[in-house]
Design an enzyme around this catalytic site. Structure first.
Site, mmCIF file in Angstrom:
data_model
loop_
_atom_site.group_PDB
_atom_site.id
_atom_site.type_symbol
_atom_site.label_atom_id
_atom_site.label_comp_id
_atom_site.label_asym_id
_atom_site.label_seq_id
_atom_site.Cartn_x
_atom_site.Cartn_y
_atom_site.Cartn_z
ATOM 1 N N GLY A 253 0.837 -1.199 0.000
ATOM 2 C CA GLY A 253 0.000 0.000 0.000
ATOM 3 C C GLY A 253 0.872 1.249 0.000
ATOM 4 N N ALA B 82 2.252 2.967 2.401
ATOM 5 C CA ALA B 82 3.446 2.956 3.266
ATOM 6 C C ALA B 82 4.539 2.067 2.671
ATOM 7 C CB ALA B 82 3.063 2.483 4.668
ATOM 8 N N LYS C 82 -0.152 -9.894 0.484
ATOM 9 C CA LYS C 82 -1.194 -10.925 0.557
ATOM 10 C C LYS C 82 -2.150 -10.678 -0.610
ATOM 11 C CE LYS C 82 -3.930 -10.345 4.187
ATOM 12 N NZ LYS C 82 -4.418 -10.351 5.568
ATOM 13 N N TRP D 60 -8.611 2.089 -1.721
ATOM 14 C CA TRP D 60 -10.013 2.401 -1.431
ATOM 15 C C TRP D 60 -10.209 3.828 -0.907
ATOM 16 C CZ3 TRP D 60 -13.322 -2.081 0.912
ATOM 17 C CH2 TRP D 60 -13.128 -3.244 0.156
ATOM 18 N N GLN E 18 -10.878 7.567 -0.324
ATOM 19 C CA GLN E 18 -11.759 8.429 -1.114
ATOM 20 C C GLN E 18 -11.391 9.899 -0.981
ATOM 21 O OE1 GLN E 18 -15.880 7.689 -0.153
ATOM 22 N NE2 GLN E 18 -15.894 5.677 -1.103
ATOM 23 N N GLY E 19 -11.545 10.439 0.252
ATOM 24 C CA GLY E 19 -11.512 11.884 0.485
ATOM 25 C C GLY E 19 -10.258 12.567 -0.004
ATOM 26 N N GLU F 179 -12.865 18.508 5.300
ATOM 27 C CA GLU F 179 -13.433 17.351 6.006
ATOM 28 C C GLU F 179 -13.556 17.685 7.481
ATOM 29 O OE1 GLU F 179 -10.836 14.104 4.878
ATOM 30 O OE2 GLU F 179 -11.985 13.725 3.067
ATOM 31 N N ASP G 215 -2.525 -8.387 10.606
ATOM 32 C CA ASP G 215 -1.429 -9.364 10.523
ATOM 33 C C ASP G 215 -0.100 -8.803 11.023
ATOM 34 O OD1 ASP G 215 -3.469 -10.678 9.250
ATOM 35 O OD2 ASP G 215 -2.383 -11.079 7.392
ATOM 36 N N HIS H 30 -16.114 5.277 11.216
ATOM 37 C CA HIS H 30 -16.463 6.381 10.307
ATOM 38 C C HIS H 30 -17.957 6.611 10.414
ATOM 39 C CE1 HIS H 30 -16.824 8.825 6.724
ATOM 40 N NE2 HIS H 30 -15.512 8.791 6.546
ATOM 41 N N ARG I 294 -14.640 12.863 13.908
ATOM 42 C CA ARG I 294 -15.378 11.625 13.649
ATOM 43 C C ARG I 294 -15.969 10.948 14.880
ATOM 44 N NH1 ARG I 294 -11.598 8.899 9.134
ATOM 45 N NH2 ARG I 294 -12.194 10.464 7.634
ATOM 46 N N HIS J 128 -13.525 1.869 10.684
ATOM 47 C CA HIS J 128 -12.868 2.468 9.523
ATOM 48 C C HIS J 128 -11.344 2.478 9.617
ATOM 49 C CE1 HIS J 128 -12.410 5.153 6.112
ATOM 50 N NE2 HIS J 128 -11.785 6.049 6.857
ATOM 51 N N GLU K 256 -0.691 2.284 8.654
ATOM 52 C CA GLU K 256 -1.799 2.024 9.577
ATOM 53 C C GLU K 256 -1.482 0.960 10.624
ATOM 54 O OE1 GLU K 256 -5.635 1.830 7.669
ATOM 55 O OE2 GLU K 256 -6.591 1.059 9.489
ATOM 56 N N ARG L 263 -8.109 9.668 14.903
ATOM 57 C CA ARG L 263 -7.406 10.238 13.743
ATOM 58 C C ARG L 263 -8.211 11.342 13.065
ATOM 59 N NH1 ARG L 263 -7.548 9.238 8.163
ATOM 60 N NH2 ARG L 263 -8.830 7.359 8.340
HETATM 61 P P1 FAD Z 1 -2.724 -0.773 3.189
HETATM 62 O O1 FAD Z 1 -2.914 0.157 2.070
HETATM 63 O O2 FAD Z 1 -3.938 -1.302 3.862
HETATM 64 O O3 FAD Z 1 -1.852 -1.970 2.630
HETATM 65 C C1 FAD Z 1 -1.589 -3.105 3.412
HETATM 66 C C2 FAD Z 1 -0.726 -4.033 2.601
HETATM 67 O O4 FAD Z 1 -0.253 -5.073 3.448
HETATM 68 C C3 FAD Z 1 -1.477 -4.724 1.472
HETATM 69 O O5 FAD Z 1 -0.621 -4.825 0.355
HETATM 70 C C4 FAD Z 1 -1.748 -6.115 2.029
HETATM 71 O O6 FAD Z 1 -1.849 -7.105 1.031
HETATM 72 C C5 FAD Z 1 -0.488 -6.314 2.842
HETATM 73 N N1 FAD Z 1 -0.609 -7.335 3.889
HETATM 74 C C6 FAD Z 1 -1.410 -7.335 4.983
HETATM 75 N N2 FAD Z 1 -1.205 -8.465 5.686
HETATM 76 C C7 FAD Z 1 -0.264 -9.168 5.028
HETATM 77 C C8 FAD Z 1 0.352 -10.421 5.234
HETATM 78 N N3 FAD Z 1 0.067 -11.218 6.269
HETATM 79 N N4 FAD Z 1 1.269 -10.858 4.330
HETATM 80 C C9 FAD Z 1 1.594 -10.104 3.242
HETATM 81 N N5 FAD Z 1 1.040 -8.898 3.008
HETATM 82 C C10 FAD Z 1 0.120 -8.452 3.889
HETATM 83 N N6 FAD Z 1 -7.004 7.838 4.611
HETATM 84 C C11 FAD Z 1 -6.738 9.089 4.194
HETATM 85 O O7 FAD Z 1 -5.751 9.687 4.615
HETATM 86 N N7 FAD Z 1 -7.572 9.678 3.283
HETATM 87 C C12 FAD Z 1 -8.677 9.074 2.786
HETATM 88 O O8 FAD Z 1 -9.378 9.631 1.971
HETATM 89 C C13 FAD Z 1 -8.983 7.771 3.239
HETATM 90 N N8 FAD Z 1 -10.093 7.121 2.795
HETATM 91 C C14 FAD Z 1 -10.306 5.830 3.182
HETATM 92 C C15 FAD Z 1 -11.399 5.141 2.660
HETATM 93 C C16 FAD Z 1 -11.611 3.808 2.984
HETATM 94 C C17 FAD Z 1 -12.776 3.072 2.425
HETATM 95 C C18 FAD Z 1 -10.712 3.173 3.881
HETATM 96 C C19 FAD Z 1 -10.915 1.727 4.269
HETATM 97 C C20 FAD Z 1 -9.637 3.857 4.424
HETATM 98 C C21 FAD Z 1 -9.426 5.185 4.073
HETATM 99 N N9 FAD Z 1 -8.340 5.899 4.582
HETATM 100 C C22 FAD Z 1 -8.090 7.164 4.157
HETATM 101 C C23 FAD Z 1 -7.334 5.227 5.383
HETATM 102 C C24 FAD Z 1 -6.141 4.871 4.506
HETATM 103 O O9 FAD Z 1 -6.610 4.438 3.245
HETATM 104 C C25 FAD Z 1 -5.305 3.759 5.113
HETATM 105 O O10 FAD Z 1 -5.031 4.026 6.456
HETATM 106 C C26 FAD Z 1 -3.976 3.649 4.370
HETATM 107 O O11 FAD Z 1 -4.215 3.474 2.998
HETATM 108 C C27 FAD Z 1 -3.172 2.480 4.915
HETATM 109 O O12 FAD Z 1 -2.061 2.292 4.072
HETATM 110 P P2 FAD Z 1 -0.989 1.189 4.464
HETATM 111 O O13 FAD Z 1 0.058 1.269 3.439
HETATM 112 O O14 FAD Z 1 -0.615 1.338 5.887
HETATM 113 O O15 FAD Z 1 -1.788 -0.195 4.351
HETATM 114 C C1 SIN Z 2 -13.227 9.818 3.796
HETATM 115 O O1 SIN Z 2 -13.087 10.085 2.614
HETATM 116 O O2 SIN Z 2 -14.187 10.148 4.485
HETATM 117 C C2 SIN Z 2 -12.152 9.061 4.447
HETATM 118 C C3 SIN Z 2 -11.089 9.989 4.808
HETATM 119 C C4 SIN Z 2 -10.200 9.371 5.828
HETATM 120 O O3 SIN Z 2 -10.417 8.244 6.264
HETATM 121 O O4 SIN Z 2 -9.265 10.066 6.230
#
Ligand code: FAD
Ligand code: SIN
Length: 533
Positions: free
Chosen positions: A19, A21, A40, A50, A52-53, A118, A221, A242, A290, A351, A375, A386
């Protein structure tokens, strides 16, 4: 460089998660080092795609770092670490510039980036790509990673446990981390990936709840792997709900972005026809943080025996709604809802996971060789709740910070030792799958019912009792049967539930996202809930 010492595949750095990070860290490290990114399922299966905002950053002349910091700390109910908040807020404009350079097509207004608003933000400061920012960000990062020959992308790897100093498969205690054991989802075999440094970027644990906006793989995980390896986790009771997830009997986890409220959307009680936020937060109304808005909706639903409340933006011009929210508009139309003419039925849903693996400003965990970002961490940015759109930002800042620390200390990292192969002698039981599914459902139900928006000590204790019963069962499967992604996730889901409930039981006050009827007061001094393995 990559090598195949023994049976293990060895890289300079192994990153778990593709993702925002994980890929941010990979792009920075991949300039000079050989990096593996394990994911995974597919490479876009995390929450990032996913989102949006949008992404929060001080870019408007009338806005200041100090105000973004203040908004973050107000939303976080004082539990944030000031130095982390300053770091992230001040690096935000740089993070946005990097994304622009990578080709993210942010919306513009004249020559400037368009800024939406927001909840909890005192200014317009959210850059966005319509209402599907995460998809554009994920694609841009992935394109750049695919173009870098130093980065090996390995989807279809479900990581099981970190490889630690004792070279054991099931480990408890702390030690140097040398990589990870991962199930190859295609072959069914467990592979070892070793490295001088390992970065966890596995996202949150939202799927521990029955209703969540998070994708299927958000099963905690990374948090669970780090905990089992001996790293501290903190503030796990701070699970964010949320306020506005679509209420629909078929589509259970579709988010209606907070930007709808930012652009004038009103929350209305469908029974009385009245805007109810005036009753809960008359100054900030729909744009309160929120936790406040989610609790208000929860309270309306309970007081009036409703299934949902209404989110109404139909007073805005049709063209305005379609231009700002094209994806949500289209999606709702397929479900028979025209948001330009009628209100949207919404409910709160889990959320975001505010707590996680404890890291410092360089993304270092407690364990030598193990870094974490995004995250799955508790960096001190979010505190007890948050602020909207601060999450993707945290991924960019800490993905880069972890990479910078690894690069600047590279000569101090030893090469990994040879490690024991995974025990492949275990077999699968034919009825194993159905029991695993049932346990998944059970955990998610009791977490929703007992560890939700409003808590009590009695309900938390009930949840803990069930966790303990299930724990014996799940550990037994894990020890005796061949691992599958479902089993790996079930084990981590249960571990995450345990950490959440234990943290919630430790906090004898209500603060931010943790609201308990037994301790409705907020203590004077904010204190982290730190769990030590
Ligand atoms: P993720 O993007 O969740 O990626 C996790 C990665 O780890 C994936 O590749 C997954 O396959 C991998 N993984 C997990 N477990 C394992 C395992 N056991 N083995 C191998 N790989 C594994 N935040 C904002 O700032 N603005 C927004 O507008 C916003 N909108 C959102 C809308 C929705 C619907 C959701 C659900 C969240 C939203 N958030 C938003 C929050 C934000 O999207 C997430 O906090 C952020 O994308 C997390 O990024 P990440 O890289 O930490 O993890
Ligand atoms: C949203 O678009 O409402 C999500 C934004 C966020 O989770 O920070």
């Amino acid at each position: 460089m990559e090598s195949h010492a023994d049976h293990a595949r060895t890289f300079d750095v192994v990153i778990i998660g593709s993702g925002a990070a994980g890929l941010t860290a990979a792009l920075a490290l991949g300039e000079t080092l050989k990096v593996a990114v394990l994911a995974k399922g597919g490479l876009t299966g995390g929450s990032t795609a996913w989102a949006q905002g949008g992404i929060a950053a001080v870019l408007d002349e009338g806005d200041t770092f100090e105000e973004h910091i203040r908004d973050t700390v107000i939303a976080g109910a004082g539990l944030n670490r000031r130095e982390t908040v300053e770091l992230v807020v001040e690096r935000a404009p740089h993070a946005i510039r990097r994304l622009v350079d990578l080709g993210v097509p942010f919306n513009t207004e004249g020559n400037a980036l368009h800024l939406t608003r927001e909840g909890g933000h005192s200014h317009r400061r959210i850059v966005h790509v319509n209402d599907a920012t995460g998809h554009a960000v994920q694609q841009a990062l992935l394109r750049a990673a695919e173009a870098n020959p130093n980065i090996t992308l390995l989807p279809g790897r479900s990581c099981i446990d970190l490889i630690t100093g004792r070279h054991e498969q099931r480990y408890s205690g702390s030690g140097r981390v040398w990589g990870v054991y991962a199930l190859n989802e295609e072959t069914g075999h467990v592979e070892a990936f070793t490295a001088r440094a390992t970065v966890l970027a596995t996202g949150g644990a939202g799927r521990v709840y029955q209703f969540s906006t998070a994708p299927r793989g958000a099963t905690g995980d990374g948090i669970s792997m780090a905990w089992r390896a001996g790293a501290r986790v903190s503030n796990m009771e701070m699970m964010q709900f949320h306020p506005t997830c679509l209420y629909n009997l078929e589509v259970k986890n579709f988010l209606i972005t907070e930007a709808v409220r930012g652009e004038g959307g009103r929350l209305v009680n469908p029974r009385t026809g009245k805007r109810f936020m005036a009753f809960y937060d008359p100054d900030r109304m729909e744009l309160a943080p929120r936790d406040v808005v989610a609790r208000a909706i929860d309270s309306e639903i309970k007081r009036f025996g409703l299934d949902y409340v209404h989110l109404d933006i139909s007073h805005q011009p049709e063209a305005f709604v379609k231009e700002h929210f094209p994806n949500i508009y289209e999606k709702l139309l397929t479900l028979g809802i025209d948001m330009t003419r009628e209100p949207i039925p919404v409910v709160p849903a889990q959320h975001y996971t505010c707590g996680g693996v404890v890291i410092d400003l360089d993304g270092r965990t407690d364990l030598p060789g193990l870094y974490a970002a995004g995250e799955c961490t508790e960096s001190g940015l979010h505190g007890a709740n948050r602020l909207a759109s601060n999450s993707l930002l945290e991924c960019f800042v800490f993905g880069e910070a972890a990479a910078a620390h690894i690069l600047s200390h590279w000569t101090a990292f030893d090469a990994p030792p040879s490690v024991m192969p995974w025990d492949e002698s275990r077999v699968s039981e034919p009825d194993e799958e159905v029991v695993i599914k049932q346990n998944w459902t059970e955990i998610r139900r009791f977490m929703w019912n007992y560890v939700g928006i409003v808590r009590t000590t009695k309900r938390l204790e009930r949840a803990m009792h069930r966790i303990q019963l299930l724990n014996t069962e799940v550990e037994e499967y894990y020890r005796h049967f061949r691992v599958s992604t479902d089993l790996i996730e079930l084990r981590n889901l249960l571990q995450s539930a345990d950490l959440i409930v234990r943290s919630a039981l430790k906090r004898h006050e209500s603060r931010g996202l943790h609201y308990t009827l037994n301790f409705p007061q907020t203590d004077d001094e904010p204190v982290d809930t730190i769990l030590v393995p």
